[in-house]
Design a protein around this motif. Structure first.
Motif, PDB file in Angstrom:
ATOM      1  N   LEU A  84      -1.474   9.559   5.638  1.00 38.51           N
ATOM      2  CA  LEU A  84      -2.789   9.254   5.081  1.00 38.51           C
ATOM      3  C   LEU A  84      -3.789   9.017   6.199  1.00 38.51           C
ATOM      4  CD1 LEU A  84      -1.369   6.776   2.432  1.00 38.51           C
ATOM      5  CD2 LEU A  84      -2.187   9.097   1.997  1.00 38.51           C
ATOM      6  N   PRO A  85      -5.067   8.933   5.878  1.00 38.05           N
ATOM      7  CA  PRO A  85      -6.071   8.641   6.905  1.00 38.05           C
ATOM      8  C   PRO A  85      -5.760   7.327   7.633  1.00 38.05           C
ATOM      9  CG  PRO A  85      -7.124   9.277   4.842  1.00 38.05           C
ATOM     10  CD  PRO A  85      -5.662   9.137   4.561  1.00 38.05           C
ATOM     11  N   PHE A  86      -6.241   7.226   8.835  1.00 35.78           N
ATOM     12  CA  PHE A  86      -6.111   6.027   9.663  1.00 35.78           C
ATOM     13  C   PHE A  86      -4.669   5.688  10.011  1.00 35.78           C
ATOM     14  CE2 PHE A  86      -9.680   5.412   6.633  1.00 35.78           C
ATOM     15  CZ  PHE A  86     -10.721   5.674   7.514  1.00 35.78           C
ATOM     16  N   GLY A  87      -3.785   6.672   9.945  1.00 33.20           N
ATOM     17  CA  GLY A  87      -2.380   6.461  10.280  1.00 33.20           C
ATOM     18  C   GLY A  87      -1.588   5.713   9.216  1.00 33.20           C
ATOM     19  N   LEU A  88      -2.160   5.569   8.039  1.00 31.09           N
ATOM     20  CA  LEU A  88      -1.470   4.856   6.963  1.00 31.09           C
ATOM     21  C   LEU A  88      -0.414   5.735   6.311  1.00 31.09           C
ATOM     22  CD1 LEU A  88      -4.574   3.149   5.338  1.00 31.09           C
ATOM     23  CD2 LEU A  88      -2.836   2.068   6.771  1.00 31.09           C
ATOM     24  N   VAL A  89       0.519   5.079   5.633  1.00 29.53           N
ATOM     25  CA  VAL A  89       1.604   5.760   4.919  1.00 29.53           C
ATOM     26  C   VAL A  89       1.750   5.109   3.546  1.00 29.53           C
ATOM     27  CG1 VAL A  89       2.851   6.403   7.020  1.00 29.53           C
ATOM     28  CG2 VAL A  89       3.327   4.198   5.929  1.00 29.53           C
ATOM     29  N   ILE A  90       2.563   5.711   2.698  1.00 28.64           N
ATOM     30  CA  ILE A  90       2.882   5.114   1.400  1.00 28.64           C
ATOM     31  C   ILE A  90       3.596   3.787   1.669  1.00 28.64           C
ATOM     32  CG2 ILE A  90       4.179   5.391  -0.752  1.00 28.64           C
ATOM     33  CD1 ILE A  90       1.754   7.319  -0.412  1.00 28.64           C
ATOM     34  N   GLU A  91       3.243   2.783   0.883  1.00 25.79           N
ATOM     35  CA  GLU A  91       3.794   1.441   1.087  1.00 25.79           C
ATOM     36  C   GLU A  91       4.572   0.978  -0.130  1.00 25.79           C
ATOM     37  OE1 GLU A  91       0.894  -1.448   2.307  1.00 25.79           O
ATOM     38  OE2 GLU A  91      -0.111  -0.012   3.617  1.00 25.79           O
ATOM     39  N   ARG A  92       5.394  -0.034   0.103  1.00 27.38           N
ATOM     40  CA  ARG A  92       6.121  -0.700  -0.977  1.00 27.38           C
ATOM     41  C   ARG A  92       5.376  -1.975  -1.326  1.00 27.38           C
ATOM     42  NH1 ARG A  92      10.076  -4.606   0.028  1.00 27.38           N
ATOM     43  NH2 ARG A  92      10.351  -3.702   2.092  1.00 27.38           N
ATOM     44  N   ASP A  93       5.227  -2.251  -2.607  1.00 23.47           N
ATOM     45  CA  ASP A  93       4.608  -3.488  -3.063  1.00 23.47           C
ATOM     46  C   ASP A  93       5.616  -4.616  -2.868  1.00 23.47           C
ATOM     47  OD1 ASP A  93       3.540  -5.658  -4.441  1.00 23.47           O
ATOM     48  OD2 ASP A  93       2.853  -4.465  -6.138  1.00 23.47           O
ATOM     49  N   LEU A  94       5.356  -5.458  -1.877  1.00 26.16           N
ATOM     50  CA  LEU A  94       6.279  -6.543  -1.545  1.00 26.16           C
ATOM     51  C   LEU A  94       6.332  -7.617  -2.626  1.00 26.16           C
ATOM     52  CD1 LEU A  94       5.359  -6.996   2.224  1.00 26.16           C
ATOM     53  CD2 LEU A  94       7.273  -5.708   1.248  1.00 26.16           C
ATOM     54  N   TYR A  95       5.328  -7.683  -3.466  1.00 22.57           N
ATOM     55  CA  TYR A  95       5.236  -8.733  -4.480  1.00 22.57           C
ATOM     56  C   TYR A  95       5.420  -8.187  -5.893  1.00 22.57           C
ATOM     57  CZ  TYR A  95       3.397 -10.908  -0.358  1.00 22.57           C
ATOM     58  OH  TYR A  95       3.259 -11.358   0.925  1.00 22.57           O
ATOM     59  N   PHE A  96       6.011  -7.017  -5.996  1.00 27.54           N
ATOM     60  CA  PHE A  96       6.199  -6.368  -7.293  1.00 27.54           C
ATOM     61  C   PHE A  96       7.079  -7.215  -8.206  1.00 27.54           C
ATOM     62  CE2 PHE A  96       8.713  -3.223  -9.854  1.00 27.54           C
ATOM     63  CZ  PHE A  96       7.700  -2.922 -10.745  1.00 27.54           C
ATOM     64  N   ASP A  97       6.609  -7.417  -9.424  1.00 27.28           N
ATOM     65  CA  ASP A  97       7.351  -8.114 -10.471  1.00 27.28           C
ATOM     66  C   ASP A  97       7.634  -7.071 -11.545  1.00 27.28           C
ATOM     67  OD1 ASP A  97       8.281  -9.672 -12.562  1.00 27.28           O
ATOM     68  OD2 ASP A  97       6.583 -11.059 -12.549  1.00 27.28           O
ATOM     69  N   PRO A  98       8.889  -6.769 -11.823  1.00 29.95           N
ATOM     70  CA  PRO A  98       9.201  -5.696 -12.782  1.00 29.95           C
ATOM     71  C   PRO A  98       8.613  -5.887 -14.174  1.00 29.95           C
ATOM     72  CG  PRO A  98      11.175  -6.404 -11.635  1.00 29.95           C
ATOM     73  CD  PRO A  98      10.087  -7.338 -11.229  1.00 29.95           C
ATOM     74  N   LEU A  99       8.488  -7.087 -14.653  1.00 28.95           N
ATOM     75  CA  LEU A  99       7.799  -7.433 -15.904  1.00 28.95           C
ATOM     76  C   LEU A  99       8.416  -6.903 -17.184  1.00 28.95           C
ATOM     77  CD1 LEU A  99       4.147  -6.959 -14.634  1.00 28.95           C
ATOM     78  CD2 LEU A  99       5.280  -9.152 -15.075  1.00 28.95           C
ATOM     79  N   GLY A 100       9.196  -5.854 -17.145  1.00 26.77           N
ATOM     80  CA  GLY A 100       9.796  -5.309 -18.355  1.00 26.77           C
ATOM     81  C   GLY A 100      10.546  -4.030 -18.061  1.00 26.77           C
ATOM     82  N   PRO A 101      11.233  -3.503 -19.069  1.00 29.43           N
ATOM     83  CA  PRO A 101      12.004  -2.266 -18.868  1.00 29.43           C
ATOM     84  C   PRO A 101      11.091  -1.053 -18.678  1.00 29.43           C
ATOM     85  CG  PRO A 101      12.058  -2.920 -21.163  1.00 29.43           C
ATOM     86  CD  PRO A 101      11.347  -4.020 -20.429  1.00 29.43           C
ATOM     87  N   LEU A 102      11.668   0.015 -18.182  1.00 27.61           N
ATOM     88  CA  LEU A 102      10.907   1.230 -17.891  1.00 27.61           C
ATOM     89  C   LEU A 102      10.200   1.771 -19.125  1.00 27.61           C
ATOM     90  CD1 LEU A 102      10.095   3.280 -15.740  1.00 27.61           C
ATOM     91  CD2 LEU A 102      12.168   4.564 -16.298  1.00 27.61           C
ATOM     92  N   SER A 103      10.809   1.654 -20.289  1.00 21.94           N
ATOM     93  CA  SER A 103      10.158   2.161 -21.503  1.00 21.94           C
ATOM     94  C   SER A 103       8.850   1.422 -21.770  1.00 21.94           C
ATOM     95  CB  SER A 103      11.090   2.037 -22.712  1.00 21.94           C
ATOM     96  OG  SER A 103      11.399   0.673 -22.955  1.00 21.94           O
ATOM     97  N   THR A 104       8.805   0.136 -21.507  1.00 21.06           N
ATOM     98  CA  THR A 104       7.577  -0.645 -21.691  1.00 21.06           C
ATOM     99  C   THR A 104       6.520  -0.204 -20.684  1.00 21.06           C
ATOM    100  OG1 THR A 104       8.825  -2.525 -22.546  1.00 21.06           O
ATOM    101  CG2 THR A 104       6.598  -2.972 -21.721  1.00 21.06           C
ATOM    102  N   TRP A 105       6.930  -0.039 -19.427  1.00 23.07           N
ATOM    103  CA  TRP A 105       5.999   0.441 -18.402  1.00 23.07           C
ATOM    104  C   TRP A 105       5.419   1.798 -18.807  1.00 23.07           C
ATOM    105  CZ3 TRP A 105       3.865  -1.668 -14.159  1.00 23.07           C
ATOM    106  CH2 TRP A 105       4.392  -2.874 -13.686  1.00 23.07           C
ATOM    107  N   THR A 106       6.276   2.679 -19.284  1.00 23.55           N
ATOM    108  CA  THR A 106       5.840   4.026 -19.661  1.00 23.55           C
ATOM    109  C   THR A 106       4.831   3.966 -20.805  1.00 23.55           C
ATOM    110  OG1 THR A 106       7.967   4.909 -18.952  1.00 23.55           O
ATOM    111  CG2 THR A 106       6.636   6.301 -20.396  1.00 23.55           C
ATOM    112  N   ASP A 107       5.170   3.210 -21.841  1.00 22.62           N
ATOM    113  CA  ASP A 107       4.257   3.084 -22.984  1.00 22.62           C
ATOM    114  C   ASP A 107       2.912   2.501 -22.562  1.00 22.62           C
ATOM    115  OD1 ASP A 107       6.289   4.047 -24.589  1.00 22.62           O
ATOM    116  OD2 ASP A 107       6.832   2.076 -25.409  1.00 22.62           O
TER     117      ASP A 107
END
Length: 147
Positions: A84-107
């Motif tokens: 990416l610009p400025f030497g950036l790359v794809i990052e991982r969200d260090l504070y990610f909270d799953p919050l629910g199953p994948l079906s809920t995220w998808t909906d």
């Protein structure tokens, strides 16, 4: 920072094995996401639940910022190769909270047009459930005294 530390690789592999076992039995499997990856200067976001057997292909929800998040497979190698610009790359969200199953995220992501918007809604719902009911108001009690 490692994009995927060993603990997340382990969880993704465990979900992958579990998913294949359920598929062989004809059962459904709806795991909670393990990791969220994002473009720090763009709209692309991915949440992944599992690794395929090849150890590179992830399964989850991909949102490239066009308003139509999709379930499917994506390559970790390709995500790691993005520059990416400025030497950036794809990052991982260090504070990610799953919050629910994948079906809920998808909906929710499909309903609100993005993973990020779905996450805001799901966090709000979670915080609403965690807030205790407010104590009864003393004024409210006085109103009922003369009844």
């Amino acid at each position: 920072m490692s994009l995927l530390p060993y603990s997340l690789v382990f969880a993704l592999n465990a979900n992958g094995v579990t998913s294949r076992i359920h598929a062989a039995r004809g059962e459904s499997f709806d795991p909670w996401p393990v990791v969220k990856l994002f473009n720090p200067v763009g709209a692309a976001t991915w949440i992944a639940t599992e690794f395929a057997e090849d150890g590179d292909t992830l399964f989850g929800l991909a949102d490239l910022g066009f308003g139509c998040p999709e379930l499917g497979y994506f390559s970790l190698r390709e995500i790691r190769s993005v520059r990416l610009p400025f030497g950036l790359v794809i990052e991982r969200d260090l504070y990610f909270d799953p919050l629910g199953p994948l079906s809920t995220w998808t909906d929710e992501a499909r309903r609100y047009g993005s993973i990020v918007a779905a996450e805001r809604v799901m966090r709000r719902r979670k915080s609403d459930r965690l807030l205790p009911d407010p104590p009864p108001s003393p004024e409210g009690d006085r109103e009922n005294e003369g009844s």
